[in-house]
Design a protein around this motif. Sequence first.
Motif, PDB file in Angstrom:
ATOM      1  N   LYS A 254       0.733  -1.127   0.020  1.00  0.00           N
ATOM      2  CA  LYS A 254      -0.165  -0.153   0.035  1.00  0.00           C
ATOM      3  C   LYS A 254       0.868   1.304   0.088  1.00  0.00           C
ATOM      4  O   LYS A 254       0.430   2.277  -0.269  1.00  0.00           O
ATOM      5  N   ASP A 255       2.140   0.953   0.326  1.00  0.00           N
ATOM      6  CA  ASP A 255       3.022   2.333   0.061  1.00  0.00           C
ATOM      7  C   ASP A 255       3.498   2.770  -1.248  1.00  0.00           C
ATOM      8  O   ASP A 255       4.269   3.414  -1.472  1.00  0.00           O
ATOM      9  N   GLY A 256       3.218   1.793  -2.122  1.00  0.00           N
ATOM     10  CA  GLY A 256       3.675   1.897  -3.695  1.00  0.00           C
ATOM     11  C   GLY A 256       4.796   1.190  -3.953  1.00  0.00           C
ATOM     12  O   GLY A 256       5.047   1.262  -5.155  1.00  0.00           O
ATOM     13  N   LYS A 257       5.366   0.449  -2.979  1.00  0.00           N
ATOM     14  CA  LYS A 257       6.549  -0.060  -3.434  1.00  0.00           C
ATOM     15  C   LYS A 257       6.103  -1.818  -3.736  1.00  0.00           C
ATOM     16  O   LYS A 257       5.227  -2.394  -3.373  1.00  0.00           O
ATOM     17  N   THR A 258       7.290  -2.294  -4.577  1.00  0.00           N
ATOM     18  CA  THR A 258       7.069  -3.506  -5.116  1.00  0.00           C
ATOM     19  C   THR A 258       7.373  -4.573  -3.863  1.00  0.00           C
ATOM     20  O   THR A 258       8.251  -4.433  -3.236  1.00  0.00           O
ATOM     21  N   VAL A 259       6.460  -5.530  -3.926  1.00  0.00           N
ATOM     22  CA  VAL A 259       6.705  -6.820  -3.048  1.00  0.00           C
ATOM     23  C   VAL A 259       6.999  -7.919  -3.732  1.00  0.00           C
ATOM     24  O   VAL A 259       5.986  -8.269  -4.645  1.00  0.00           O
ATOM     25  N   TYR A 260       7.793  -8.887  -3.478  1.00  0.00           N
ATOM     26  CA  TYR A 260       7.892 -10.021  -4.157  1.00  0.00           C
ATOM     27  C   TYR A 260       7.869 -10.967  -2.888  1.00  0.00           C
ATOM     28  O   TYR A 260       8.236 -11.006  -1.733  1.00  0.00           O
ATOM     29  N   VAL A 261       7.102 -12.210  -3.444  1.00  0.00           N
ATOM     30  CA  VAL A 261       7.073 -13.235  -2.546  1.00  0.00           C
ATOM     31  C   VAL A 261       7.422 -14.532  -3.088  1.00  0.00           C
ATOM     32  O   VAL A 261       7.030 -14.837  -4.254  1.00  0.00           O
ATOM     33  N   LEU A 262       8.367 -15.304  -2.411  1.00  0.00           N
ATOM     34  CA  LEU A 262       9.192 -16.511  -2.918  1.00  0.00           C
ATOM     35  C   LEU A 262       8.647 -17.625  -2.452  1.00  0.00           C
ATOM     36  O   LEU A 262       8.492 -17.742  -1.008  1.00  0.00           O
ATOM     37  N   ASP A 263       8.029 -18.594  -2.938  1.00  0.00           N
ATOM     38  CA  ASP A 263       7.362 -19.974  -2.530  1.00  0.00           C
ATOM     39  C   ASP A 263       8.451 -20.705  -2.612  1.00  0.00           C
ATOM     40  O   ASP A 263       8.663 -21.116  -3.987  1.00  0.00           O
ATOM     41  N   LEU A 264       8.940 -21.268  -1.537  1.00  0.00           N
ATOM     42  CA  LEU A 264      10.209 -22.203  -1.857  1.00  0.00           C
ATOM     43  C   LEU A 264       9.766 -23.825  -1.362  1.00  0.00           C
ATOM     44  O   LEU A 264       9.565 -23.800  -0.133  1.00  0.00           O
ATOM     45  N   PRO A 265       9.402 -24.593  -2.263  1.00  0.00           N
ATOM     46  CA  PRO A 265       8.957 -25.962  -1.927  1.00  0.00           C
ATOM     47  C   PRO A 265      10.161 -26.612  -1.381  1.00  0.00           C
ATOM     48  O   PRO A 265      11.353 -26.546  -1.680  1.00  0.00           O
ATOM     49  N   LYS A 266       9.826 -27.672  -0.278  1.00  0.00           N
ATOM     50  CA  LYS A 266      10.592 -28.403   0.388  1.00  0.00           C
ATOM     51  C   LYS A 266      11.851 -27.615   0.685  1.00  0.00           C
ATOM     52  O   LYS A 266      13.132 -28.234   1.036  1.00  0.00           O
ATOM     53  N   THR A 267      11.630 -26.450   1.287  1.00  0.00           N
ATOM     54  CA  THR A 267      12.986 -25.620   1.943  1.00  0.00           C
ATOM     55  C   THR A 267      12.244 -24.778   3.002  1.00  0.00           C
ATOM     56  O   THR A 267      11.158 -24.457   3.064  1.00  0.00           O
ATOM     57  N   THR A 268      13.198 -24.719   4.012  1.00  0.00           N
ATOM     58  CA  THR A 268      12.823 -23.394   5.165  1.00  0.00           C
ATOM     59  C   THR A 268      13.365 -22.282   4.986  1.00  0.00           C
ATOM     60  O   THR A 268      14.603 -22.082   4.674  1.00  0.00           O
ATOM     61  N   PRO A 269      12.881 -21.064   4.988  1.00  0.00           N
ATOM     62  CA  PRO A 269      11.369 -20.956   5.228  1.00  0.00           C
ATOM     63  C   PRO A 269      10.481 -21.381   3.966  1.00  0.00           C
ATOM     64  O   PRO A 269      11.005 -21.473   2.785  1.00  0.00           O
ATOM     65  N   ASP A 270       9.150 -21.487   4.389  1.00  0.00           N
ATOM     66  CA  ASP A 270       8.277 -21.706   2.984  1.00  0.00           C
ATOM     67  C   ASP A 270       8.258 -20.532   2.059  1.00  0.00           C
ATOM     68  O   ASP A 270       8.221 -20.434   0.818  1.00  0.00           O
ATOM     69  N   PHE A 271       8.151 -19.470   2.855  1.00  0.00           N
ATOM     70  CA  PHE A 271       7.873 -18.111   2.226  1.00  0.00           C
ATOM     71  C   PHE A 271       8.923 -17.006   2.660  1.00  0.00           C
ATOM     72  O   PHE A 271       9.066 -16.846   3.461  1.00  0.00           O
ATOM     73  N   ILE A 272       9.445 -16.542   1.518  1.00  0.00           N
ATOM     74  CA  ILE A 272      10.284 -15.375   1.949  1.00  0.00           C
ATOM     75  C   ILE A 272       9.568 -14.000   1.088  1.00  0.00           C
ATOM     76  O   ILE A 272       9.218 -13.988  -0.041  1.00  0.00           O
TER      77      ILE A 272
END
Length: 225
Positions: free
Chosen positions: A84-102
């Motif tokens: 909502k601040d207008g900046k880009t957000v990336y979400v990494l979905d990492l299968p079989k890895t810790t953490p699950d999401f970055i």
Amino acid sequence: MTDSSLFRQQIRFVLKRISDNKKNLVPDTQNTDQNSGQTFEGLVLDEMISEFNLVEIEDLTTSQKKKIHPKATPKCRVFRGACKDGKTVYVLDLPKTTPDFIVVHPDEIKFIECKSIFSGSKTPKFNAGLNDPEKVRMTIYLTYKANDNVIVIRHGEQIITEEEAEALQEFADKMDAFSNALWKRLRAKLGRVKPEYAKRFEHLDVDLWKYSESLEEKALNLFDK
């Protein structure tokens, strides 16, 4: 309100909604055509897609993924959206890895790990604990307990102290040395088989994994730091 607090507020919204939207969740090992309920990881990803208007970016090379975050893996999925601040957000979905999401915001990065307990166990196991106990302390843990139909939210600093992390690292180092020595001694007899020990730990504090509004709020406050 600062940019980073807008991002943190949205993360809080996601975590709170997850607790309200759980239904028909199944273990990821049973998510088949015959048993097509939603996995816990799928629920978490769906909520982040909704909150940040994420769109998957396909055909990225591993090098391009690692530019977003160095812990990206070749098989991870990458989503791009906006805060909502207008900046880009990336979400990494990492299968079989810790953490699950970055979750990557230009000003800060959040680690999210999902755990599901569909058995009679009262506490989760931590697969990354012996690899990088400090990473445990940086992560928010969402644990779905099927028997109670609750989601327990805890921060890594509630799970493992700095002293415990140091001791765990020492344990891991010595186990690695012992494992390597044992492998060399038995290699001829083992032939085509190479055993590996599981680098994980189980938490013994049962009370920590009971649903608690106060502990949940503490976890979210630690995650906001």
